[in-house]
Enzyme design. Sequence first.
Site, PDB file in Angstrom:
ATOM      1  N   GLY A  69      38.249  21.829  39.683  1.00  0.00           N
ATOM      2  CA  GLY A  69      37.849  22.992  40.456  1.00  0.00           C
ATOM      3  C   GLY A  69      37.242  22.600  41.786  1.00  0.00           C
ATOM      4  N   THR A  70      36.495  21.506  41.805  1.00  0.00           N
ATOM      5  CA  THR A  70      35.905  21.021  43.056  1.00  0.00           C
ATOM      6  C   THR A  70      36.990  20.639  44.053  1.00  0.00           C
ATOM      7  OG1 THR A  70      33.865  20.267  42.011  1.00  0.00           O
ATOM      8  CG2 THR A  70      34.489  19.196  44.073  1.00  0.00           C
ATOM      9  N   GLN A 177      33.362  30.662  37.223  1.00  0.00           N
ATOM     10  CA  GLN A 177      32.573  31.166  36.103  1.00  0.00           C
ATOM     11  C   GLN A 177      33.121  32.446  35.503  1.00  0.00           C
ATOM     12  OE1 GLN A 177      30.182  29.767  34.436  1.00  0.00           O
ATOM     13  NE2 GLN A 177      29.966  27.986  35.753  1.00  0.00           N
ATOM     14  N   SER A 194      38.331  26.557  37.564  1.00  0.00           N
ATOM     15  CA  SER A 194      38.250  25.271  36.878  1.00  0.00           C
ATOM     16  C   SER A 194      38.445  25.484  35.383  1.00  0.00           C
ATOM     17  CB  SER A 194      36.889  24.632  37.162  1.00  0.00           C
ATOM     18  OG  SER A 194      36.816  23.340  36.617  1.00  0.00           O
ATOM     19  N   ALA A 195      39.384  24.746  34.779  1.00  0.00           N
ATOM     20  CA  ALA A 195      39.786  25.002  33.396  1.00  0.00           C
ATOM     21  C   ALA A 195      38.687  24.747  32.390  1.00  0.00           C
ATOM     22  CB  ALA A 195      41.023  24.158  33.061  1.00  0.00           C
ATOM     23  N   CYS A 320      12.601  19.410  38.355  1.00  0.00           N
ATOM     24  CA  CYS A 320      12.020  18.413  37.462  1.00  0.00           C
ATOM     25  C   CYS A 320      13.070  17.746  36.578  1.00  0.00           C
ATOM     26  CB  CYS A 320      10.973  19.069  36.562  1.00  0.00           C
ATOM     27  SG  CYS A 320       9.693  19.935  37.465  1.00  0.00           S
TER      28      CYS A 320
END
Length: 460
Positions: A69-70, A177, A194-195, A320
């Site tokens: 996906g990126t 998403q 993205s799969a 954090c």
Amino acid sequence: MPYFDAASAAPLHPVARQALLAALDEGWADPARLYREGRRARLLLDAAREAAAEAVGCRPDELVFTSSGTTAVHAGIAGALSGRRRVGRHLAHSAVEHSSVLHSAAAHEAAGGSCTEVPVDRSGAVDPAAYAAALRADTALACLQSANHEVGTEQPVAEVAALCAGAGVPLLVDAAQSLGWGPVPAGWSLLTASAHKWGGPAGVGLLAVRKGTRFSPQGPAGERESGRAPGFENLPAIVAAAASLRAVRDGAAAEAVRLRALVDRIRSVVAERVPDVEVVGDPVRRLPHLVTFSCLYVDGETLLHELDRREFSVSSGSSCTSSTLTPSHVLKAMGVLSEGNVRVSLPPGTAGADVDRFLEVLPGVVTEVRERLGVPVSAPPSPGPAASLVVDALGRRCPIPVIELAKVIGEVAVGATVTVLADDEAARLDIPAWCEMRGQEYVGEEPADRGSAYVVRRLS
């Protein structure tokens, strides 16, 4: 062990596993070849493209498969910007986009382009009017995710798409998403996904470019996937991705109703049982399976470790939990508490009993972590007029600066101030959030020799 991090990667869907194994036997050959094995592979690739295009809502020849996906986002933004370089070099995007969009924007600026970041409200949504104001005569591309990956808030894609169309600007929608839950509203020009977000195998992304959208692929030319995704197709994974997308979408409506009810329970029970907690994201216009909340006075890394010890897998946007002092850009853009941040994203099939057990365990874990950090139970009464105090929390990470503030706020008179010196970036979010939650006044931030000075006035 309950797995509650589907927003990072959903468990492999049974249909994806079956399709992957079958395609390993049938789809190993080069789909560009004309002999029997190649033709068989081509049939599988074409069928997968048609299934994915149907789910996306585009033509098969408008969709290509990428290695992630990126990669799809990077290729889509670069290709659209290059294709419209005669219009200008301006890129508009929301402040809460996935890091792949922000990295592309940074690379674009480094190469001489310009970017406008559209702010969001406290729920994480953009205002369409504000987005329209960011569009300029030289805007080559606009980007807007369909739903946020950290807090689940759905964006007004249809409204923004209409505004972009009126301005003659193509809109790229990152649907990573949301695509498994349903189609994206019409009006987009480019779409990525993205799969592994919907239960397909990792290493498969989708890039759809509508006909008529000016697009110039960047990098060395390739012969495959219309020249937009170089390299040999991972055909078994592509087949599994398309098969699982269809399977997930077939059951999405019913599963969305069930998971939404579970998430609604989490949202309400966490607010009831855990003191000093902020549930973030839009409570209505959101993904059905995702909820995020932040716990005041809690070290996010310790909280996640303690939940993992009790066999719950969750994630966080808290600074954090990473190697950097910079909190999540999404939480920062929303202006919400970043301490003790927990994201729960339920995969399809999550049992209600697992959610109930999580809600039973969580309050005790938060209490334990707070006790370990020495969080004050309540502020001592004011001893009378007292000079303002300065708290030195330099070199100490979240949530220690806020805990130190809570310990001393009762030592100054009402109307007096406490100044917290801190060099942790999260303090810029968490001290104002603490003031809002505890009914104190956040005066503002002042420069200091090191870090910043955050001034708080006691009101009660």
